[in-house]
Design a protein around this motif. Structure first.
Motif, mmCIF file in Angstrom:
data_model
loop_
_atom_site.group_PDB
_atom_site.id
_atom_site.type_symbol
_atom_site.label_atom_id
_atom_site.label_comp_id
_atom_site.label_asym_id
_atom_site.label_seq_id
_atom_site.Cartn_x
_atom_site.Cartn_y
_atom_site.Cartn_z
ATOM 1 N N TYR A 93 -24.959 -5.992 -8.808
ATOM 2 C CA TYR A 93 -26.130 -5.258 -8.321
ATOM 3 C C TYR A 93 -25.707 -4.171 -7.334
ATOM 4 O O TYR A 93 -24.909 -4.411 -6.431
ATOM 5 N N GLU A 94 -26.272 -2.993 -7.513
ATOM 6 C CA GLU A 94 -25.872 -1.846 -6.694
ATOM 7 C C GLU A 94 -26.239 -2.007 -5.216
ATOM 8 O O GLU A 94 -25.664 -1.331 -4.360
ATOM 9 N N ALA A 95 -27.167 -2.895 -4.886
ATOM 10 C CA ALA A 95 -27.555 -3.103 -3.491
ATOM 11 C C ALA A 95 -26.458 -3.806 -2.693
ATOM 12 O O ALA A 95 -26.467 -3.781 -1.460
ATOM 13 N N SER A 96 -25.501 -4.424 -3.383
ATOM 14 C CA SER A 96 -24.422 -5.142 -2.708
ATOM 15 C C SER A 96 -23.214 -4.232 -2.498
ATOM 16 O O SER A 96 -22.730 -3.603 -3.433
ATOM 17 N N ASN A 97 -22.743 -4.182 -1.255
ATOM 18 C CA ASN A 97 -21.572 -3.361 -0.930
ATOM 19 C C ASN A 97 -20.258 -4.026 -1.304
ATOM 20 O O ASN A 97 -19.208 -3.384 -1.273
ATOM 21 N N GLY A 98 -20.312 -5.328 -1.628
ATOM 22 C CA GLY A 98 -19.073 -6.033 -1.920
ATOM 23 C C GLY A 98 -18.327 -6.393 -0.648
ATOM 24 O O GLY A 98 -18.935 -6.593 0.402
ATOM 25 N N LEU A 99 -17.002 -6.451 -0.717
ATOM 26 C CA LEU A 99 -16.172 -6.788 0.438
ATOM 27 C C LEU A 99 -15.485 -5.536 0.977
ATOM 28 O O LEU A 99 -15.113 -4.646 0.218
ATOM 29 N N PRO A 100 -15.289 -5.469 2.303
ATOM 30 C CA PRO A 100 -14.586 -4.312 2.868
ATOM 31 C C PRO A 100 -13.101 -4.349 2.518
ATOM 32 O O PRO A 100 -12.533 -5.417 2.272
ATOM 33 N N LEU A 101 -12.497 -3.164 2.485
ATOM 34 C CA LEU A 101 -11.082 -3.041 2.150
ATOM 35 C C LEU A 101 -10.374 -2.134 3.142
ATOM 36 O O LEU A 101 -10.988 -1.269 3.766
ATOM 37 N N LYS A 102 -9.059 -2.336 3.263
ATOM 38 C CA LYS A 102 -8.224 -1.459 4.081
ATOM 39 C C LYS A 102 -7.245 -0.727 3.173
ATOM 40 O O LYS A 102 -6.708 -1.298 2.224
ATOM 41 N N LEU A 103 -7.018 0.542 3.485
ATOM 42 C CA LEU A 103 -6.149 1.414 2.696
ATOM 43 C C LEU A 103 -4.938 1.788 3.547
ATOM 44 O O LEU A 103 -5.094 2.361 4.629
ATOM 45 N N THR A 104 -3.739 1.480 3.057
ATOM 46 C CA THR A 104 -2.531 1.728 3.833
ATOM 47 C C THR A 104 -1.571 2.616 3.058
ATOM 48 O O THR A 104 -0.934 2.165 2.099
ATOM 49 N N PRO A 105 -1.442 3.893 3.444
ATOM 50 C CA PRO A 105 -0.527 4.810 2.749
ATOM 51 C C PRO A 105 0.926 4.392 2.925
ATOM 52 O O PRO A 105 1.278 3.659 3.846
ATOM 53 N N VAL A 106 1.769 4.888 2.035
ATOM 54 C CA VAL A 106 3.194 4.578 2.094
ATOM 55 C C VAL A 106 3.788 5.067 3.415
ATOM 56 O O VAL A 106 4.719 4.472 3.946
ATOM 57 N N ASN A 107 3.249 6.160 3.939
ATOM 58 C CA ASN A 107 3.658 6.668 5.250
ATOM 59 C C ASN A 107 2.464 6.581 6.181
ATOM 60 O O ASN A 107 1.505 7.325 6.045
ATOM 61 N N THR A 108 2.530 5.670 7.135
ATOM 62 C CA THR A 108 1.370 5.410 8.005
ATOM 63 C C THR A 108 1.443 6.144 9.340
ATOM 64 O O THR A 108 0.596 5.936 10.201
ATOM 65 N N LYS A 109 2.431 7.020 9.509
ATOM 66 C CA LYS A 109 2.644 7.660 10.815
ATOM 67 C C LYS A 109 1.435 8.431 11.305
ATOM 68 O O LYS A 109 1.076 8.369 12.476
ATOM 69 N N LYS A 110 0.782 9.184 10.437
ATOM 70 C CA LYS A 110 -0.345 10.015 10.849
ATOM 71 C C LYS A 110 -1.654 9.237 10.920
ATOM 72 O O LYS A 110 -2.622 9.692 11.520
ATOM 73 N N GLY A 111 -1.711 8.079 10.259
ATOM 74 C CA GLY A 111 -2.926 7.277 10.293
ATOM 75 C C GLY A 111 -4.057 7.827 9.459
ATOM 76 O O GLY A 111 -5.211 7.429 9.632
ATOM 77 N N VAL A 112 -3.752 8.768 8.542
ATOM 78 C CA VAL A 112 -4.776 9.401 7.714
ATOM 79 C C VAL A 112 -4.564 9.024 6.249
ATOM 80 O O VAL A 112 -3.440 9.017 5.762
ATOM 81 N N VAL A 113 -5.649 8.720 5.555
ATOM 82 C CA VAL A 113 -5.591 8.425 4.123
ATOM 83 C C VAL A 113 -5.804 9.730 3.365
ATOM 84 O O VAL A 113 -6.810 10.414 3.562
ATOM 85 N N ARG A 114 -4.850 10.088 2.491
ATOM 86 C CA ARG A 114 -4.908 11.371 1.792
ATOM 87 C C ARG A 114 -4.893 11.183 0.272
ATOM 88 O O ARG A 114 -4.448 10.148 -0.231
ATOM 89 N N VAL A 115 -5.363 12.192 -0.453
ATOM 90 C CA VAL A 115 -5.303 12.173 -1.915
ATOM 91 C C VAL A 115 -3.852 12.343 -2.352
ATOM 92 O O VAL A 115 -2.996 12.749 -1.556
ATOM 93 N N HIS A 116 -3.572 12.046 -3.622
ATOM 94 C CA HIS A 116 -2.232 12.187 -4.223
ATOM 95 C C HIS A 116 -1.171 11.310 -3.552
ATOM 96 O O HIS A 116 0.022 11.557 -3.748
ATOM 97 N N THR A 117 -1.574 10.359 -2.731
ATOM 98 C CA THR A 117 -0.614 9.601 -1.921
ATOM 99 C C THR A 117 -0.591 8.127 -2.310
ATOM 100 O O THR A 117 -1.644 7.494 -2.428
ATOM 101 N N ASP A 118 0.605 7.575 -2.486
ATOM 102 C CA ASP A 118 0.732 6.149 -2.778
ATOM 103 C C ASP A 118 0.170 5.333 -1.619
ATOM 104 O O ASP A 118 0.465 5.607 -0.446
ATOM 105 N N LEU A 119 -0.619 4.313 -1.959
ATOM 106 C CA LEU A 119 -1.170 3.452 -0.913
ATOM 107 C C LEU A 119 -1.420 2.049 -1.440
ATOM 108 O O LEU A 119 -1.601 1.825 -2.634
#
Length: 206
Positions: A78-104
């Motif tokens: 059902y679309e009303a359910s957000n599901g479970l939260p997730l964390k995204l961790t890029p291969v390089n975490t130095k900047k702390g920013v999640v970017r496109v085209h990047t392994d994570l």
């Protein structure tokens, strides 16, 4: 000989004077934005939600019936359910920013009844359904040939985003590159799997 010395002298002068153009640094891929327009950050939990309404909700872990563990990554019915939260961790975490085209790595910010890692991985090919499914019990970090199945990417897709499996953490490895979409199994469970029809997604801060 004299001409060579003069040419070398000119080059040295040009470098010293800044006349030789510098090679431009490769621009970083653009950051991924959430539904409010804010940049996605590592260490922050988000819901991954479908953009198209009426086709399910957020993502969660679930047993698919044929085997209990590891848990599969599935979409809420059902679309009303957000599901479970997730964390995204890029291969390089130095900047702390999640970017496109990047392994994570992607992992659920919740415990598993299987007492296994909640990080995503691309599971082995399922002969029964002829599908490549996304499951949990993945490995975080340690980029290389032993962990290629644990790395995913976020790519721009029209006005939003899509999830992609196309790891580049191993330069000499031969890997598949394909979008991640939804496969509805015989019981109506909406499972994440490699697909030619990507699931269009957006990100909402949990």
């Amino acid at each position: 000989m004299r001409a060579a010395i003069l040419a070398l002298s000119f080059l040295l002068f040009a470098f010293a004077a800044g006349l030789v153009p510098k090679v431009a640094a490769t621009a970083a891929p653009e950051p991924v934005l959430d539904v409010t327009g804010k940049i996605l950050r590592t260490g922050t939990s988000y819901y991954i939600l479908p953009v198209v309404r009426g086709r399910g909700g957020g993502l969660k872990m679930a047993s698919t019936g044929r085997r209990t563990c590891p848990l599969a990554v599935v979409q809420e019915r059902y679309e009303a359910s957000n599901g479970l939260p997730l964390k995204l961790t890029p291969v390089n975490t130095k900047k702390g920013v999640v970017r496109v085209h990047t392994d994570l790595n992607i992992r659920f910010s919740a415990a598993s009844i299987c007492h296994q890692s909640t990080a995503w991985k691309l599971d082995n090919y399922d002969e029964w359904t002829k599908q490549w499914f996304v499951t949990t019990n993945g490995v975080e970090g340690n980029p290389g040939p032993e962990t290629t199945n644990n790395w995913f990417k976020i790519e721009k897709f029209e006005d939003k985003y899509k999830l992609v499996f196309c790891p580049t953490v191993c330069q000499h490895c031969k890997v598949m590159c394909k979008d991640i979409g939804i496969f509805v199994d015989a019981k109506g469970v909406r499972r994440l799997a490699l697909s030619s029809v990507p699931l269009k997604v957006m990100f909402k801060k949990a």
